[in-house]
Scaffold this active site. Structure first.
Site, PDB file in Angstrom:
ATOM      1  N   HIS A  62      30.227  35.190  38.806  1.00 21.88           N
ATOM      2  CA  HIS A  62      30.568  36.466  39.459  1.00 21.88           C
ATOM      3  C   HIS A  62      30.866  37.565  38.440  1.00 21.88           C
ATOM      4  O   HIS A  62      30.816  38.741  38.775  1.00 21.88           O
ATOM      5  CB  HIS A  62      31.766  36.271  40.389  1.00 21.88           C
ATOM      6  CG  HIS A  62      31.453  35.421  41.584  1.00 21.88           C
ATOM      7  ND1 HIS A  62      31.345  35.922  42.851  1.00 21.88           N
ATOM      8  CD2 HIS A  62      31.170  34.096  41.692  1.00 21.88           C
ATOM      9  CE1 HIS A  62      31.037  34.957  43.692  1.00 21.88           C
ATOM     10  NE2 HIS A  62      30.927  33.826  43.012  1.00 21.88           N
ATOM     11  N   ASP A  92      32.330  45.258  35.166  1.00 25.83           N
ATOM     12  CA  ASP A  92      32.511  44.532  36.421  1.00 25.83           C
ATOM     13  C   ASP A  92      31.199  43.849  36.771  1.00 25.83           C
ATOM     14  O   ASP A  92      30.136  44.482  36.699  1.00 25.83           O
ATOM     15  CB  ASP A  92      32.884  45.542  37.533  1.00 25.83           C
ATOM     16  CG  ASP A  92      33.777  44.936  38.602  1.00 25.83           C
ATOM     17  OD1 ASP A  92      33.730  43.710  38.779  1.00 25.83           O
ATOM     18  OD2 ASP A  92      34.510  45.700  39.256  1.00 25.83           O
TER      19      ASP A  92
HETATM   20  P1  ADP Z   1      37.184  41.700  42.290  1.00 22.08           P
HETATM   21  O1  ADP Z   1      36.399  40.567  42.811  1.00 22.08           O
HETATM   22  O2  ADP Z   1      37.237  41.761  40.810  1.00 22.08           O
HETATM   23  O3  ADP Z   1      38.566  41.789  42.865  1.00 22.08           O
HETATM   24  P2  ADP Z   1      35.546  43.523  43.921  1.00 22.08           P
HETATM   25  O4  ADP Z   1      35.577  45.002  44.040  1.00 22.08           O
HETATM   26  O5  ADP Z   1      34.186  42.948  43.778  1.00 22.08           O
HETATM   27  O6  ADP Z   1      36.493  43.096  42.714  1.00 22.08           O
HETATM   28  O7  ADP Z   1      36.192  42.881  45.187  1.00 22.08           O
HETATM   29  C1  ADP Z   1      37.464  43.210  45.673  1.00 22.08           C
HETATM   30  C2  ADP Z   1      37.538  42.701  47.087  1.00 22.08           C
HETATM   31  O8  ADP Z   1      38.889  42.591  47.505  1.00 22.08           O
HETATM   32  C3  ADP Z   1      36.824  43.596  48.079  1.00 22.08           C
HETATM   33  O9  ADP Z   1      35.967  42.819  48.861  1.00 22.08           O
HETATM   34  C4  ADP Z   1      37.959  44.168  48.919  1.00 22.08           C
HETATM   35  O10 ADP Z   1      37.622  44.416  50.262  1.00 22.08           O
HETATM   36  C5  ADP Z   1      38.957  43.045  48.838  1.00 22.08           C
HETATM   37  N1  ADP Z   1      40.298  43.508  49.169  1.00 22.08           N
HETATM   38  C6  ADP Z   1      40.876  44.667  48.854  1.00 22.08           C
HETATM   39  N2  ADP Z   1      42.113  44.735  49.397  1.00 22.08           N
HETATM   40  C7  ADP Z   1      42.303  43.600  50.036  1.00 22.08           C
HETATM   41  C8  ADP Z   1      43.372  43.060  50.801  1.00 22.08           C
HETATM   42  N3  ADP Z   1      44.494  43.695  50.983  1.00 22.08           N
HETATM   43  N4  ADP Z   1      43.208  41.832  51.318  1.00 22.08           N
HETATM   44  C9  ADP Z   1      42.068  41.150  51.124  1.00 22.08           C
HETATM   45  N5  ADP Z   1      41.029  41.610  50.407  1.00 22.08           N
HETATM   46  C10 ADP Z   1      41.150  42.814  49.888  1.00 22.08           C
HETATM   47  O1  F6P Z   2      35.203  37.111  39.739  1.00 21.40           O
HETATM   48  C1  F6P Z   2      36.402  37.782  39.999  1.00 21.40           C
HETATM   49  C2  F6P Z   2      37.504  36.880  40.528  1.00 21.40           C
HETATM   50  O2  F6P Z   2      37.877  35.866  39.697  1.00 21.40           O
HETATM   51  C3  F6P Z   2      37.070  36.308  41.834  1.00 21.40           C
HETATM   52  O3  F6P Z   2      37.006  34.961  41.765  1.00 21.40           O
HETATM   53  C4  F6P Z   2      38.100  36.801  42.777  1.00 21.40           C
HETATM   54  O4  F6P Z   2      37.417  37.616  43.653  1.00 21.40           O
HETATM   55  C5  F6P Z   2      39.063  37.686  42.039  1.00 21.40           C
HETATM   56  O5  F6P Z   2      38.655  37.650  40.719  1.00 21.40           O
HETATM   57  C6  F6P Z   2      40.494  37.326  42.333  1.00 21.40           C
HETATM   58  O6  F6P Z   2      41.178  36.731  41.276  1.00 21.40           O
HETATM   59  P1  F6P Z   2      42.289  35.619  41.416  1.00 21.40           P
HETATM   60  O7  F6P Z   2      41.696  34.483  42.158  1.00 21.40           O
HETATM   61  O8  F6P Z   2      42.678  35.283  40.026  1.00 21.40           O
HETATM   62  O9  F6P Z   2      43.411  36.228  42.203  1.00 21.40           O
END
Ligand code: ADP
Ligand code: F6P
Length: 504
Positions: free
Chosen positions: A212, A412
């Protein structure tokens, strides 16, 4: 035929780079994508067994010692959850608290309204595992390293050993959960050694991996003391998927540089599978009456000011201080923006026992305070900062209400927030997106692309978004939505599994 690399071991999947997507700048490779047919059915004979560090639900004990269930936050969960709900299968991973057993999970789920998307198998994790494997090797070494932010690496003795132990534990759980026909799909940097461990246990199933995060540059990777073990272990997967052709290329080069005969020889294939979202779900729920009503009230708080939205997990890769500095510069340089923009920023708590995350939080909060002090007045708060979580309805209401989304990661793998904003906003919202996010490659000309390390570029992009005429906003958003509708997460899974079924 797939291209065979000099080592004779890693083949590139032909035609998988989605060069025919709008916005892709490189030429298509190989044949066009075929229909999803018999190949996928071959996977469907067995079950889908998914393994990731985290399950989609996290358990936590309340004051009375009862388990509370909350949805896990992060891109991996957002993407995989709807796919597993539709497809079924088993998902193995950590349940968010030390020591959680299958019985704990079952009991916690019985007593709450949250439904699980498929069968869930918790992988038990002790405090020490969490310290050395999760916080340690995964998040203080691999995470910053894979994002090219080595300054944040804090290697320590005991990290790698425990990483091996936990990867072996995952492999044992997968082995005892899987039938011979099952397709095993392992996710992300926490579990790089799992296929090697599964093969050592005699497992012959097809085993695939999806990364990812970005892949590190070969020059840096080959200097890391653990590079050989990790590259060789990856070679035990039948298929290795990356977010972008660039990541795939870095991996391929690193393997080549290991030298002839040094790379694993199981005949792994690599492919490019940019992850996506459940477009229909975001689009339709964002249009619902309840979300629309909430979006109205969110908008009314901003008054006549343009609402700029930021949603990020607390992480130094997300460029949050850079975003705030760019916003401050916009206010300093462009008087027409003063009192006419509001930045609503949600920071979702994450990995908060790690020093670098605590430092990032402190830096963000100091900046928010300084900006509000410098520019705020009794009737205008330039930055509305929230540290916490929003429900899905709150999040969608913000996506729908926001005139501009400001997404500025330093690096990212994809960034799903950018895609979710386009799916849920639906109208004339403008996306400002870091050129260092995987999503920037896919969305091409749709967003205003910025380098977040360039404060002035961020400031100018905010002004350009603020001034952008409605016709152009609409045209850009329509193009993004068309692309996301066609390339949603269900297609991502189908393509990955189709390719997985072709291996061996
Ligand atoms: P990462 O995987 O590094 O966190 P992304 O932008 O790809 O970054 O994904 C973040 C995800 O977390 C998005 O799908 C977003 O909708 C989700 N997200 C944001 N706020 C919340 C929340 N309060 N509860 C659950 N998921 C959330
Ligand atoms: O690839 C990013 C990631 O490690 C995902 O597995 C997950 O969406 C996010 O970061 C959340 O991180 P953690 O599981 O450490 O809270």
């Amino acid at each position: 035929m797939p291209k065979v690399f000099p080592s004779g071991s890693i083949a590139e999947v032909p035609g998988r780079a989605p060069g025919d997507r709008p916005g892709y700048r490189w030429p298509r490779r190989g044949a066009p994508l075929g229909p999803f047919g018999p190949e996928e059915e071959r996977v469907d004979r067995g079950r889908l067994v998914v393994a990731s560090n985290r399950l989609p639900l996290a358990l936590d004990r309340d004051a009375k010692g009862q388990w509370q269930v909350t949805p896990a936050a992060g891109g991996l969960v957002t993407a995989l959850q709807p796919a597993m709900r539709r497809r079924g299968g088993v998902w193995l991973g950590w349940a968010g608290a030390p020591g959680v057993t299958a019985t704990d999970l079952r009991q916690a789920l019985e007593g709450c309204s949250t439904s699980s998307p498929c069968d869930l198998e918790p992988v038990k994790m002790s405090e020490e595992d969490l310290d050395l494997y999760y916080r340690g090797f995964s998040n203080e070494v691999l995470w910053p390293f894979f994002h090219g932010l080595e300054d944040h690496c804090r290697p320590s003795s005991g990290y790698l050993d425990r990483y091996r132990v936990v990867n072996r534990r995952f492999a044992k759980m997968i082995a005892s959960t899987s039938g011979t026909e099952d397709f095993i799909w392992v996710h992300d940097y926490h579990l790089l050694l799992v296929a090697r461990e599964l093969r050592a246990l005699g497992i012959r199933n097809r085993i695939a991996f999806f990364l990812h995060t970005p892949f590190p540059t070969p020059e840096r990777l080959l200097r890391a003391p653990w590079h050989r073990e990790i590259l060789e272990a990856l070679g035990h997967f039948d298929l290795i998927g990356f977010q972008s052709p660039d990541d795939q290329e870095k991996f391929r080069t690193a393997i080549d540089r290991l030298g002839p005969g040094k790379a694993p020889n199981r005949g792994s294939r690599t492919g490019v599978f940019p992850i996506s979202i459940d477009f229909e779900a975001f689009d339709s729920t964002a249009r619902s009456r309840s979300v629309a009503a909430r979006a109205e009230s969110v908008r009314s708080v901003a008054g006549s000011a343009a609402l700029i939205l930021g949603v990020d997990r607390l992480d130094y890769t997300k460029g949050l201080p850079h975003k705030l500095r760019g916003f401050r510069r916009a206010l300093r340089e462009h008087p027409e923006l003063r009192r006419n923009i509001v930045l609503e920023q949600l920071v979702v708590p994450s990995r908060d026992t790690i020093g670098a995350y605590q430092d990032t939080k402190a830096e963000i909060e100091a900046l928010v305070e300084a900006i509000n002090e410098e520019w705020g007045s009794a009737d205008w708060l330039p930055v509305r900062y929230h540290y916490g979580r929003w429900s899905r309805r709150e999040l969608l209401a913000r996506y729908r209400a926001a005139d501009i989304a400001l997404v500025t990661p330093l690096n990212d793998g994809m960034n799903l927030v950018a895609k979710e904003y386009c799916a849920a906003n639906g109208g004339e919202g403008v996306l400002i997106l870091s050129c260092h996010a995987g999503a920037a490659v896919e969305l091409g000309d749709v967003p205003l692309l910025v380098d977040p390390t360039n404060e002035q570029a961020v400031s100018r992009a905010i002004l350009a978004a603020f001034r952008m005429p409605y016709g152009e906003r609409f045209k850009r958003m329509a193009a993004a939505r068309e692309m996301l509708r066609a390339w949603d997460v269900h297609r991502w899974v189908a393509e990955f599994l189709e390719e997985g079924a072709r291996t061996r």
